[in-house]
Design an enzyme around this catalytic site. Sequence first.
Site: not given
Ligand code: XMP
Length: 498
Positions: A315, A412
């Site tokens: 993120c 999203r």
């Molecule tokens: P982890 O830390 O498990 O996080 O890899 C997965 C979660 O991150 C969110 N998600 C995103 N948040 N930009 C964001 O700010 C992104 O591109 C993105 N893609 C996923 C989502 O809630 C996921 O479950």
Amino acid sequence: SAQEIFNSNTNMSGYTYDDLICLPGHINFGVHDVCLSSRFSRKIHLKTPIVSSPMDTVTESNMAIAMALEGGIGVIHTNLSIEAQANEVARVKKYKAGFILDPVCVPPTMTLEQLDTLKSKLGFTGFPVTESGHMGAKLLGLVTKRDTDFIQDRQTRLSAIMTPVKDLVTAEEGIELQTANQLLQKSKKGKLPILTKGGLLVALVARTDIKKNVEFPNATKDPNNKQLLVAAAIGTRQNDQDRVKALVAAGVDAVIIDSSQGDSVFQHQMVKWIKTTFPNVQVVAGNVVTKQQAKHLIECGADALRVGMGIGSICTTQEVCACGRAQASAVYNVAKLAALYDVPILADGGISSPGHIVKALSLGAGAAMCGSLLAGTSETPGEYFYSEDGKRLKRYRGMGSIDAMKKGSDDRYFGTTSAIKVAQGVSGTVQDKGSIHRYIPYLTQGLRHGMQDIGAQSVQQLQSMLQAGQLRFELRSAAAQREGGVHGLHSFERKLFD
Ligand code: XMP
């Protein structure tokens, strides 16, 4: 207690998992006595409190099947056409242990040379030969190692060397696994094609799979114990109502409204619409990080909340938008509010070890939603490739990365109407972690050890202790955090489990 850490009027800091450490309690039970049962939503219970993220490099049907077999649940991502996403849901619902419902088929016109390439890519050796080369078409024969190994001319077509259907043992659609197994044993064959009355291939049973086909006592199934449970993500666009209808028709058990900031009028309307149109489908709303956001969505009818903003491994939301919250503070505060309404929450993102899951549950989460932790397992979408230094890798990308947003996930981030797409995530790689069927047991065993150290024999007990202020935490200085990791070695090797 968590109350003292997070409620202090003088302390305005946000804390995340690594800022905290759980203090040990008293142990009067064995590690195997720890019960991990918890809730994903008001009506969905899990024996393993782990959920795979709705991301296009994490969860499609193979992952959702594996997660449900291991007692968790998978959320099919929404970067797919409506039909394709509904198909993925249907594949999970149709799953029957031991039956391969989508075997890779080949056409009779394929040459042995082409088959060799396919074999080295996929790593298995037997293929059904069908008229069109696809599943669901008329079965013409099977090619296995025995048919192909000693043929010199690799330009030979499969039609010339396959074992034709008349010489195969086949079974008719509807056969029980046990009977299929007996047939394979009696015939001493390796593969049993399952056909319709008209000879179309609908499934394959492989002896090697039956041998491996262990029981899955924790599987997340419906009350009739027949089908695995599955969730799917949706957005809040105009056509997402059609998406929900198609997903419900395919048998989805829960829909997750995928948004980086869930407290929007679009999402409020969507939650209300789903709850009035399909009252039996569980609706997970989010993402939220404050009590106020949570309250709004619960009042619209949400059955669970997804908590986390800008803290995932991929993120960049906090950097780009200056908005979000440190995850331990978000989980604790939202869980506290949601508990008043008996609504479970999912601690979403920022989890990179079993210890983080222990902390998420200790702060009130019903389950942990993981992206990077589960990425790189063999059940995730995408192929493995090798890095220059010989590491086996898979791609893992944020749904807010430019690549992913071009496939549809810009909704999203409320980006569908903008001419400029602003990335809120990055694209990267993760190392091969093997199969979910080995990896989840490692995570759950770690989780059990953590709960045993804390002195909680079940998630329920852990959370009663949290509410009663009996769970004790300490904040860790930067030096304490360093001390809590591996340190002082010249080099070391990390093997996660055996
Ligand atoms: P982890 O830390 O498990 O996080 O890899 C997965 C979660 O991150 C969110 N998600 C995103 N948040 N930009 C964001 O700010 C992104 O591109 C993105 N893609 C996923 C989502 O809630 C996921 O479950």
